[in-house]
Design a protein around this motif. Sequence first.
Motif, short mmCIF file in Angstrom:
data_model
loop_
_atom_site.label_atom_id
_atom_site.label_comp_id
_atom_site.label_asym_id
_atom_site.label_seq_id
_atom_site.Cartn_x
_atom_site.Cartn_y
_atom_site.Cartn_z
N ALA A 17 0.83 -1.20 0.00
CA ALA A 17 0.00 0.00 0.00
C ALA A 17 0.87 1.26 0.00
O ALA A 17 0.55 2.25 -0.66
CB ALA A 17 -0.93 -0.01 1.22
N TRP A 18 1.97 1.21 0.74
CA TRP A 18 2.89 2.35 0.76
C TRP A 18 3.48 2.61 -0.62
O TRP A 18 3.52 3.74 -1.10
CB TRP A 18 3.99 2.08 1.78
N GLU A 20 2.21 1.85 -3.43
CA GLU A 20 1.16 2.27 -4.36
C GLU A 20 0.61 3.65 -4.01
O GLU A 20 -0.24 4.18 -4.74
CB GLU A 20 0.03 1.25 -4.34
N SER A 22 -1.28 4.32 -1.52
CA SER A 22 -2.65 4.19 -1.02
C SER A 22 -2.68 3.78 0.44
O SER A 22 -3.67 3.22 0.91
CB SER A 22 -3.40 3.15 -1.85
N SER A 27 -7.44 0.41 6.55
CA SER A 27 -7.83 -0.57 5.53
C SER A 27 -7.10 -1.89 5.66
O SER A 27 -7.40 -2.83 4.92
CB SER A 27 -7.59 0.01 4.13
#
Length: 284
Positions: A17-18, A20, A22, A27
């Motif tokens: 996620a980091w 990306e 996001s 989440s």
Amino acid sequence: AGIRGEGDEAFPDVLDAWDEGSFGQESIANVAWVRQGHVEETPSRPLIADLDDLPIPDRSVYERAHDFFRVDPVKHVITSRGCPFACRYCYNPVARRLYGRTWFRQRSPAHVLEELRAALAASPVPPTFSFVDDDLIADRAWAEAFLPAYARSVRRPFVMLTMPRHATDPAMARLLADAGCVGVKIGVETGSQRIRYEQLGRRVSDDEIVAAASTLAAAGIRVSTLNMLGLPHERVADARQTIQLNRRLRPTYASFALYQPYPGTPLAETCRAEGLVDPDYNVD
């Protein structure tokens, strides 16, 4: 952010996620963070039920980083997660609050042997294996399957930890010795059976500790003891009992540590409730 509980799946999710762009803690399950001075956390994800689903640890990551790890003659291995016991000074009761009794799991003997053979093949020096499980032989059926297979296909000296009561049987001690066990660490913690039972929640008698040490020694296995001083409600006489019990055990090595009330553990909560530590006590 920090990982709460098992991190094998949560940590890669955080990194992905980091990367990306996001990343949002809310989440991803098993994550905790501090917001405006308060700890917030997401729900726990299910435990990894079968530890064999995880890949064999890649030791080369460390060995490429520093030659010490490549030539170190001791290779550390863990075959399980958790502990079937719930001693009050330990983190295992905290983990059980998250996961229940299923917290203790063990890899299959075949999966562990695959790791050991790979480490053996990659090591430039014949290694000694150190099993750092809380109790390598907690599951007797598992031990009876693993140890003869280890003797056949690995045949290297090893050291380990166990709960004293699991080492009182001469047949198990002989099985360990025949497999190559040269040293066992047992937790004495305190020579005061009263403190061991009432404060530590460790239902192990003096007789079991003495029997374990003598049984292992009779099988030719060196015994080391793990002890604590400065326990709640411990008196000087209790500390002397710890030394006296170690004298009876005649261990090859005796390790003594000062008790630390780790946050969230039942015994630490007792220390706070009884005013034995300051309300703002920080283990650091």
